[in-house]
Design a protein around this motif. Structure first.
Motif, short mmCIF file in Angstrom:
data_model
loop_
_atom_site.label_atom_id
_atom_site.label_comp_id
_atom_site.label_asym_id
_atom_site.label_seq_id
_atom_site.Cartn_x
_atom_site.Cartn_y
_atom_site.Cartn_z
N LEU A 1 -13.77 16.71 8.26
CA LEU A 1 -12.45 16.51 8.78
C LEU A 1 -12.48 16.03 10.13
CD1 LEU A 1 -10.99 19.68 7.32
CD2 LEU A 1 -9.95 17.77 7.13
N ARG B 1 2.25 -2.66 12.85
CA ARG B 1 2.03 -2.29 14.19
C ARG B 1 3.53 -2.01 14.84
NH1 ARG B 1 -3.34 -3.52 16.20
NH2 ARG B 1 -2.70 -1.15 16.32
N ARG C 1 -5.88 15.08 17.77
CA ARG C 1 -6.61 14.84 16.42
C ARG C 1 -7.27 16.10 15.79
NH1 ARG C 1 -10.33 10.32 18.16
NH2 ARG C 1 -9.48 10.49 20.24
N ARG D 1 -3.63 5.89 7.68
CA ARG D 1 -4.75 5.86 7.00
C ARG D 1 -4.79 7.10 6.35
NH1 ARG D 1 -9.92 7.36 8.18
NH2 ARG D 1 -9.36 7.77 10.35
N MET E 1 0.73 -1.18 -0.12
CA MET E 1 -0.07 -0.04 -0.08
C MET E 1 0.90 1.27 0.08
SD MET E 1 -2.94 1.22 2.63
CE MET E 1 -1.96 0.16 3.91
N LEU F 1 -4.77 19.39 8.34
CA LEU F 1 -5.37 18.81 7.10
C LEU F 1 -6.34 19.55 6.27
CD1 LEU F 1 -6.04 15.11 8.22
CD2 LEU F 1 -4.46 16.03 6.71
N VAL G 1 -3.43 4.26 18.45
CA VAL G 1 -4.66 4.64 17.50
C VAL G 1 -4.30 5.78 16.52
CG1 VAL G 1 -6.86 5.59 17.66
CG2 VAL G 1 -6.24 3.72 19.39
N GLU H 1 -4.99 7.67 2.27
CA GLU H 1 -6.14 8.36 1.62
C GLU H 1 -5.91 9.41 0.85
OE1 GLU H 1 -9.21 8.75 4.37
OE2 GLU H 1 -9.40 6.55 4.67
N THR H 2 -5.02 10.35 1.31
CA THR H 2 -4.93 11.77 0.72
C THR H 2 -3.71 11.93 -0.14
OG1 THR H 2 -3.84 12.51 2.62
CG2 THR H 2 -6.20 12.76 2.62
N ARG I 1 -12.03 10.79 13.39
CA ARG I 1 -12.89 10.28 14.16
C ARG I 1 -13.36 10.90 15.31
NH1 ARG I 1 -10.20 5.03 13.12
NH2 ARG I 1 -11.37 4.08 11.48
N LEU I 2 -13.65 12.24 15.17
CA LEU I 2 -14.33 13.10 16.10
C LEU I 2 -15.72 13.68 15.80
CD1 LEU I 2 -11.18 14.96 17.68
CD2 LEU I 2 -12.41 13.20 18.74
N ASP J 1 -2.38 4.61 13.77
CA ASP J 1 -3.22 4.08 12.42
C ASP J 1 -3.94 5.13 11.87
OD1 ASP J 1 -2.39 1.65 13.57
OD2 ASP J 1 -4.24 1.04 14.66
N GLU J 2 -4.44 6.08 12.40
CA GLU J 2 -5.26 6.93 11.76
C GLU J 2 -4.28 8.04 10.70
OE1 GLU J 2 -7.34 9.54 14.26
OE2 GLU J 2 -8.60 7.98 15.01
N GLU K 1 -14.70 14.11 11.09
CA GLU K 1 -15.13 12.51 10.96
C GLU K 1 -13.70 11.66 10.39
OE1 GLU K 1 -18.75 12.48 9.02
OE2 GLU K 1 -18.49 10.46 8.69
N LEU K 2 -12.95 12.45 9.76
CA LEU K 2 -11.91 11.85 9.09
C LEU K 2 -11.02 11.13 10.40
CD1 LEU K 2 -10.43 11.38 6.56
CD2 LEU K 2 -9.11 13.34 6.76
#
Ligand code: ATP
Ligand code: MG
Lengths: 260, 294
Positions: free
Chosen positions: A123, A233, A147, A184, A1, A154, A177, A188-189, A128-129, A180-181, A125-126
């Motif tokens: 953003l 990890r 975050r 991700r 990836m 971002l 956590v 994605e971007t 996770r808030l 990981d975000e 949501e991106l």
């Protein structure tokens, strides 16, 4: 990836950031004190680079230079547009809610008012808030603040994201956590990321390339390509293995200082 | 940009939700009973004690000259008469409207002045020290020169209010601007908030706590000097404010009226602070998490 993201970046620019023979000195007690010495470094579009070094070796200084908050004493720095900087402290504005902090970044970028609210929600949501838009900064936990700061960075939609030990003050689980975000979001971007840390495992966990800075003055000591596939990890064996190798070199760097 | 597709382990979201729930404090409103016991009962007790001692001094004939110390009931009657004749609110309004109008002007002058001193190095070097020096000058000292300059009229009173409030407001803003954490300015710069945008989006809101503190002090100063000005400026068409009421009481040797005026001045001062400045200050501090509930 890790390889697929490279294709998402704009191919017309050959670098997201280019540092050529950059030096920085501060006036110190015995004349000029050299903090960064002749640093040359390229960050390719879409690349994730971590900058590793002992405390006080000049990592924040370097990021501030790249962000344009300070001028180098010598050498030149060019970036593809104005980079977004996530500070060592969250640096959210306490008089604005979490969502309004993000909206300010959007506003300053010229996003028209009717679109801002929706974009800020996206953003949040991106990272996770979802639903934290109206929360005051002081009502958020340390991890949530980081975050939001990430979402605000971002929101600038810069092609280069500079991060200065953004997760240093967090507990291990929250940090996992957020790793990981970040991975991700980066995937994605297709952002380019220059990520500063003094945590070797974190550096290996995240990066495609680890750059080790020596101390006093800061120089590029060594670089490693990390071709462990994502998702990684922090406790994975290959991550641990490379971390050990890098730590040995870092130890050597620090030991060298003890001898002089 | 916000794709819902995730590449991380599925349990990440729930771990995070758990962490957030753990880390976010639950806050609730304080129940009224607690506010009542903590905030309302103590001052009422203090007032009752003062009234009992006062009445005691009269009843026990420790002080029995009503031209020196009127009884609580005589002062109460003074209030009641003025209220029944519809004059009480008039006294208060005359002074309060004067004070607030003057204070409004002081804001209009003090704010740009404070910004100039805070941001322009030359202006700061030129008038910064004078401005902070003026703050330690009791603003009552401006009453005599203002009388000479403007005569015994409304202009003189507004001048006194301005001279009392402007330095405090400007200085509050200056110290607010000085205390803006550099980190906020740098954060603003990375987002493109430089120059006027930086002043508007970062410096001014960041300086708000100091500004409000300056406003609060400015009001306290201007209210005191306004009272001094009203005591001196006795003129029929100026209307009767609280200061004039006090002076009228003295010339008529009516101690009940003097006490009435003193109590009114005290209460109005406290009320304005309680109704306007304290809530403003609390709102500013609370919205930034600088005020912890005790
Ligand atoms: N404004 C300044 N004036 C003088 N010296 C400075 C200044 N900023 C940084 N330094 C010096 O430069 C060196 C590098 O500082 P810097 O903050 O970049 O370190 P760092 O690598 O980010 O450390 P840490 O990991 O602890 O954050 C330090 O020795 C510091 O004392
Ligand atoms: Mg640092």
């Amino acid at each position: 990836m890790a390889t697929t993201t490279l294709t998402k970046a704009d191919p017309s620019v050959e670098y997201a950031a280019r540092l050529e023979h950059v030096s920085k000195s501060y006036p110190g007690p015995g004349g000029q004190q050299l903090v960064l010495d002749d640093i040359s470094l390229d960050v390719a579009p879409g690349e994730f680079v971590t900058l590793l070094g002992a405390s006080g070796c000049g990592k924040s200084t370097l990021l501030n230079l790249v962000a344009g908050l300070d001028r180098p004493t010598a050498g030149s720095i060019s970036t593809d547009g104005r980079p977004a900087l996530m500070f060592q402290e969250h640096a959210l504005l306490p008089w604005l809610s979490a969502g309004k902090n993000i909206e300010l970044a959007l506003k300053l970028r010229g996003v028209p008012k009717p679109e801002r609210r929706g974009k800020a929600e996206e953003l949040l949501e991106l990272v996770r808030l979802k639903g934290a838009h109206g929360k005051r900064v002081h009502e958020l936990s340390g991890g949530m603040r980081q975050r939001v700061a990430m979402a605000r960075a971002l929101a600038q939609e810069s092609s280069l994201l500079l991060m200065d030990e953004p997760f240093a003050a967090l507990d291990a689980i929250t940090r996992d956590v957020l790793h990981d975000e970040l991975t991700r979001i980066w995937a994605e971007t297709g952002l380019s990321v220059l990520f500063v840390t003094h945590n070797v495992r974190e550096a290996v966990r995240l990066a495609q390339r680890v750059v080790l800075l020596s101390s006093r003055p800061g120089r590029v000591a060594r670089e490693w390509e990390v071709d462990i596939p994502q998702p990684r990890r922090i406790e994975d064996a290959p991550v641990a293995e490379l971390s050990l190798e890098i730590t040995e070199v870092l130890r050597g760097e620090i030991r060298r200082h003890g001898q002089h | 940009m916000a794709s819902t597709e995730t590449t991380t382990a599925p349990e990440t979201g729930s771990v995070e939700a758990g962490l957030d729930a753990l880390e976010t404090a639950q806050s609730g409103r304080t129940p009224f009973r607690k506010t009542f016991v903590d905030k309302i009962v103590p001052p009422i007790t203090a007032i009752v004690v003062v009234l009992v001692v006062w009445q005691g001094l009269i009843s026990l004939k420790i002080v029995d000259d009503p031209t020196k110390l009127p009884s609580p009931s005589a002062v109460w009657d003074a209030f009641r008469n003025d209220w029944l004749q519809g004059k009480l609110l008039g006294y208060i309004w005359t002074s309060v409207s004067r004070g607030l109008l003057g204070f409004g002007f002081a804001l209009l002058i003090g704010t740009p002045l404070g910004l100039l001193v805070g941001r322009v190095r030359f202006v700061r070097a030129a008038i910064g020290p004078i401005l902070s020096g003026l703050q330690s000058l009791p603003s009552v000292a401006w009453v005599p020169p203002a009388v000479v300059w403007f005569g015994l009229n409304n202009s003189m009173m507004y001048a006194v209010i301005l001279l009392g409030a402007v330095p405090s407001i400007a200085n509050g803003l200056v110290s607010g601007v000085d205390q803006v954490p550099p980190l906020f300015l740098r954060a603003g710069r990375t987002m493109g908030a430089t120059g006027l945008k930086g002043t508007w989006h970062i410096t001014l809101p960041a300086a708000l706590p100091g500004y409000v503190a300056g406003m609060k002090q400015g009001w306290a100063f201007s209210w005191r000097s306004l009272m001094a000005a009203e005591i001196i400026a006795q003129f029929p068409d100026l209307g009767v404010g609280l200061g004039q009421l006090l002076e009228n009481g003295r010339t008529a040797s009516d101690m009940a009226m003097v006490f009435e005026a003193i109590l009114l001045i005290l209460f109005v001062g406290i009320a304005i602070d309680l109704l306007i400045f304290s809530p403003l200050e609390r709102w500013v501090l609370r919205s930034r998490g600088l005020l912890v509930k005790s």
